[in-house]
Design a protein around this motif. Structure first.
Motif, PDB file in Angstrom:
ATOM      1  N   GLU A 231      35.441  53.908  42.590  1.00  0.00           N
ATOM      2  CA  GLU A 231      36.542  53.241  41.899  1.00  0.00           C
ATOM      3  C   GLU A 231      36.771  53.865  40.525  1.00  0.00           C
ATOM      4  O   GLU A 231      37.898  53.925  40.043  1.00  0.00           O
TER       5      GLU A 231
ATOM      6  N   ARG B 120      33.293  45.701  44.222  1.00  0.00           N
ATOM      7  CA  ARG B 120      34.605  46.355  44.107  1.00  0.00           C
ATOM      8  C   ARG B 120      35.698  45.478  44.715  1.00  0.00           C
ATOM      9  O   ARG B 120      36.775  45.323  44.136  1.00  0.00           O
TER      10      ARG B 120
ATOM     11  N   LEU C 274      36.373  42.646  42.391  1.00  0.00           N
ATOM     12  CA  LEU C 274      37.028  43.150  41.183  1.00  0.00           C
ATOM     13  C   LEU C 274      38.503  43.452  41.421  1.00  0.00           C
ATOM     14  O   LEU C 274      39.329  43.257  40.530  1.00  0.00           O
ATOM     15  N   ASN C 275      38.834  43.901  42.596  1.00  0.00           N
ATOM     16  CA  ASN C 275      40.211  44.294  42.888  1.00  0.00           C
ATOM     17  C   ASN C 275      41.115  43.133  43.296  1.00  0.00           C
ATOM     18  O   ASN C 275      42.280  43.342  43.606  1.00  0.00           O
TER      19      ASN C 275
ATOM     20  N   LYS D  56      42.801  39.646  42.004  1.00  0.00           N
ATOM     21  CA  LYS D  56      43.098  38.888  40.776  1.00  0.00           C
ATOM     22  C   LYS D  56      42.506  37.483  40.793  1.00  0.00           C
ATOM     23  O   LYS D  56      42.283  36.897  39.748  1.00  0.00           O
TER      24      LYS D  56
ATOM     25  N   TYR E  39      38.098  38.361  40.633  1.00  0.00           N
ATOM     26  CA  TYR E  39      37.442  39.358  39.789  1.00  0.00           C
ATOM     27  C   TYR E  39      36.427  38.749  38.821  1.00  0.00           C
ATOM     28  O   TYR E  39      35.437  39.371  38.464  1.00  0.00           O
TER      29      TYR E  39
ATOM     30  N   LEU F 268      34.420  46.743  32.946  1.00  0.00           N
ATOM     31  CA  LEU F 268      35.158  46.731  34.206  1.00  0.00           C
ATOM     32  C   LEU F 268      36.516  46.068  34.062  1.00  0.00           C
ATOM     33  O   LEU F 268      37.527  46.597  34.535  1.00  0.00           O
TER      34      LEU F 268
ATOM     35  N   LYS G 175      40.186  47.810  34.523  1.00  0.00           N
ATOM     36  CA  LYS G 175      41.121  47.297  35.520  1.00  0.00           C
ATOM     37  C   LYS G 175      42.381  46.711  34.889  1.00  0.00           C
ATOM     38  O   LYS G 175      43.351  46.438  35.575  1.00  0.00           O
TER      39      LYS G 175
ATOM     40  N   TYR H  83      42.483  43.769  33.143  1.00  0.00           N
ATOM     41  CA  TYR H  83      42.482  42.305  33.131  1.00  0.00           C
ATOM     42  C   TYR H  83      42.168  41.818  31.720  1.00  0.00           C
ATOM     43  O   TYR H  83      41.252  42.303  31.079  1.00  0.00           O
TER      44      TYR H  83
ATOM     45  N   GLN I 165      46.375  39.710  34.544  1.00  0.00           N
ATOM     46  CA  GLN I 165      46.416  41.156  34.675  1.00  0.00           C
ATOM     47  C   GLN I 165      47.436  41.706  33.705  1.00  0.00           C
ATOM     48  O   GLN I 165      48.533  41.168  33.556  1.00  0.00           O
TER      49      GLN I 165
END
Length: 159
Positions: free
Chosen positions: A26, A122, A125-126, A128, A131, A146, A150, A152, A157
């Motif tokens: 990632e 992962r 985390l991906n 919303k 995460y 992280l 990403k 966030y 986001q």
């Protein structure tokens, strides 16, 4: 967890960050190095250093060039143990070719992390909605890094 345990046991610890061509990453190797560095600082592990393993260099070759003779590997479950035993046997063959002997030590993951994989983290985390659960499985400093990477912020986001 593994780095903390190794730091308690050994005078000096080198954390190797390698790239496995069979895995999807990632984050870049530099971002991964920064996350390990953040965790080392968070846990105040003054005897730990970080190195990136060249794609063409074998672990045994790296160990020889750094005068290291102990390899510490983490084990979460029986599948990991089987894989790590196979890897240890392969390393023994490479050691014979390189004329550098190493001992492998295994550190068991705590129960709370024994079923968690990088793929699961992962996936959390991906999403919303999920995460924030990642904070249960990684050091605080890594979680902060992280969510920054990403995009966030405060549960939202970044647009």
């Amino acid at each position: 967890h593994i780095i903390k345990q190794a730091s308690k046991t050994f005078n000096s610890v080198i954390v190797i960050i390698a790239t496995n061509p069979n895995k999807k990453y990632e984050f870049s190797i530099e971002h991964r190095k920064q996350m390990v560095f953040d965790a080392i600082l968070e846990y105040k592990l003054s005897n730990a250093a970080i190195e990136i393993l060249d794609d063409t260099e074998l672990t045994v070759e790296f160990a020889e060039s750094h005068h290291a003779n102990i390899l510490v590997r983490g084990i979460r479950n029986s599948s990991d143990l089987e894989y790590e035993q196979d890897l240890m046997m392969l390393n023994h063959d490479v050691e014979d070719m390189c004329n550098h002997q190493m001992q492998t030590y295994f550190v068991l993951a705590p129960k709370t992390l024994s079923s968690i994989s990088s793929t699961m983290v992962r996936n959390l985390l991906n999403n919303k909605k999920t995460y924030q659960l990642v904070s249960k499985y990684v050091p605080n400093s890594v979680y902060t890094r992280l969510i920054q990477l990403k995009g966030y912020y405060h549960g939202l986001q970044k647009c």
